[in-house]
Motif scaffolding. Sequence first.
Motif, PDB file in Angstrom:
ATOM      1  N   MET A   1      35.579  42.219  44.656  1.00  0.00           N
ATOM      2  CA  MET A   1      35.373  41.459  43.589  1.00  0.00           C
ATOM      3  C   MET A   1      37.139  41.307  42.938  1.00  0.00           C
ATOM      4  O   MET A   1      37.836  42.386  42.751  1.00  0.00           O
ATOM      5  CB  MET A   1      35.155  42.009  42.039  1.00  0.00           C
ATOM      6  N   VAL A   2      37.389  40.053  42.066  1.00  0.00           N
ATOM      7  CA  VAL A   2      38.631  40.232  41.877  1.00  0.00           C
ATOM      8  C   VAL A   2      38.510  40.551  40.101  1.00  0.00           C
ATOM      9  O   VAL A   2      39.784  41.554  40.131  1.00  0.00           O
ATOM     10  CB  VAL A   2      38.764  38.245  41.610  1.00  0.00           C
ATOM     11  N   ASN A   3      37.969  40.809  39.094  1.00  0.00           N
ATOM     12  CA  ASN A   3      38.118  41.374  37.923  1.00  0.00           C
ATOM     13  C   ASN A   3      37.156  42.839  38.288  1.00  0.00           C
ATOM     14  O   ASN A   3      36.414  43.176  38.869  1.00  0.00           O
ATOM     15  CB  ASN A   3      37.163  41.191  36.913  1.00  0.00           C
ATOM     16  N   LYS A  37      35.760  40.446  26.361  1.00  0.00           N
ATOM     17  CA  LYS A  37      35.799  39.012  26.767  1.00  0.00           C
ATOM     18  C   LYS A  37      34.923  38.065  27.046  1.00  0.00           C
ATOM     19  O   LYS A  37      34.932  36.883  27.311  1.00  0.00           O
ATOM     20  CB  LYS A  37      36.760  38.201  27.217  1.00  0.00           C
ATOM     21  N   ASN A  38      33.902  38.953  27.270  1.00  0.00           N
ATOM     22  CA  ASN A  38      32.898  38.580  28.711  1.00  0.00           C
ATOM     23  C   ASN A  38      31.810  38.513  27.122  1.00  0.00           C
ATOM     24  O   ASN A  38      30.730  38.126  27.740  1.00  0.00           O
ATOM     25  CB  ASN A  38      32.389  39.111  29.770  1.00  0.00           C
TER      26      ASN A  38
ATOM     27  N   LYS B  94      33.284  32.979  33.038  1.00  0.00           N
ATOM     28  CA  LYS B  94      34.320  33.795  33.240  1.00  0.00           C
ATOM     29  C   LYS B  94      33.045  35.564  33.063  1.00  0.00           C
ATOM     30  O   LYS B  94      31.788  35.812  32.626  1.00  0.00           O
ATOM     31  CB  LYS B  94      35.326  34.198  31.853  1.00  0.00           C
ATOM     32  N   GLY B  95      33.793  36.352  33.518  1.00  0.00           N
ATOM     33  CA  GLY B  95      32.713  37.430  34.011  1.00  0.00           C
ATOM     34  C   GLY B  95      31.543  37.127  34.282  1.00  0.00           C
ATOM     35  O   GLY B  95      30.480  38.555  34.090  1.00  0.00           O
ATOM     36  N   GLN B 127      38.504  30.596  38.584  1.00  0.00           N
ATOM     37  CA  GLN B 127      37.816  31.856  38.354  1.00  0.00           C
ATOM     38  C   GLN B 127      38.107  33.427  39.246  1.00  0.00           C
ATOM     39  O   GLN B 127      38.103  34.775  38.658  1.00  0.00           O
ATOM     40  CB  GLN B 127      36.263  32.248  37.735  1.00  0.00           C
ATOM     41  N   GLY B 128      38.467  33.069  40.079  1.00  0.00           N
ATOM     42  CA  GLY B 128      38.184  33.884  41.497  1.00  0.00           C
ATOM     43  C   GLY B 128      37.322  34.518  42.257  1.00  0.00           C
ATOM     44  O   GLY B 128      37.149  35.371  43.028  1.00  0.00           O
ATOM     45  N   TYR B 129      36.372  33.593  42.022  1.00  0.00           N
ATOM     46  CA  TYR B 129      34.909  34.056  42.927  1.00  0.00           C
ATOM     47  C   TYR B 129      34.968  32.930  43.916  1.00  0.00           C
ATOM     48  O   TYR B 129      35.366  31.823  43.811  1.00  0.00           O
ATOM     49  CB  TYR B 129      34.004  33.880  42.200  1.00  0.00           C
ATOM     50  N   ILE B 134      29.478  35.609  45.525  1.00  0.00           N
ATOM     51  CA  ILE B 134      28.615  36.259  44.768  1.00  0.00           C
ATOM     52  C   ILE B 134      26.725  36.015  44.263  1.00  0.00           C
ATOM     53  O   ILE B 134      26.586  35.099  45.594  1.00  0.00           O
ATOM     54  CB  ILE B 134      29.208  35.536  43.273  1.00  0.00           C
TER      55      ILE B 134
END
Lengths: 160, 196
Positions: A1-3, A37-38, B94-95, B127-129, B134
């Motif tokens: 995962m990036v985050n 932020k999510n 996002k997220g 977004q990097g996914y 996923i």
Amino acid sequence: MVNPQMVMYEEEFNQIQGVVDRLVREANAKVVFIVDKNGQLIAASGDVENIDTTSLASLTAGNIAATGGIAKLLRENEFATQFHEGENQNIHIQLVGNRVILVVIFDSKSSLGLVRLRVRKATDELNRIFEALLSKVAEPGGDSPFAEITDDDIDNLFND
Amino acid sequence: MSFINYMAREINCKIVYYGPGLCGKTTNLQYIYERTNPDAKGKMISLATETERTLFFDFLPLSLGEIRGFKTRFHLYTVPGQVFYDASRKLILKGVDGVIFVADSQFERLEANQESVENLRVNLAEQGYSLDKIPYVIQYNKRDLPNVVPVEELRELLNPMGVPDFEANARDGVGVFETLKAVSKLVLTELKKGGA
């Protein structure tokens, strides 16, 4: 995962809760809350019984995301502060460390000047706490409670 | 990106319903909202135009129950499906922890589905996914309509990776919960792996 995964521990939670509790008092605010932020609610204080904090959290994050999108189009880094003025209530939204959002709802018992002043101080404190939290999360060896779950645990959630 | 709160003993995950305009994303959420126990759900929010087209997103918070003493909460979002709302779609992703692609099974929407999957792949990558990594499931919606493409054909075009897929008629609720359960399971399984 990036985050990296967002994780909240008791120690940091209590520090954050301390900051928002104090901000409610010092800024004469009705409600103060912090959202990531999510759109996940992190902490809230004040007259939270009468408002839907989950919905507010999601909409605030959407608002910040949209504003961030506008900033990008204008080649601005971000618009860190937003203020919405209503007839009876006002809302002050501050981006903290480009990571979490600090929201203050206030009425005529307070003023924008006071809120801005107190928010600035709280932002510095929150920045420190979240930086410490992030480095803690990044440390290896933090056990996830979910490493141990079984397929049965997951299936059981859906059995009713 | 899930959010684990040790203090509140909660885990929060974000699921996004994606798909072309009018494929039934909002209808999925509305059905879930109607059929869920009041104490397991929050308010459903729809940021829509006057003609009830999604403008920014729909949002529905759901509680699924406990795993090992942790309350599991899922936040369901839909994106606006219309092509020109792409900037907003990117923001909603996002997220994200899991994606449900809602395909419109009608013949005339075949191309729109393909474009939307491609758009999903591109926006996730921004977004990097990666769509290949996923948690991801597909729902073939509107199976009750007369002019639908056979599932085998849809599968070939939209699901080359062979992710879990479901036939649905979201208006009557057919396949709605099956799809949600499938992606939720994948998300929790991912958490289990990620926590190792």
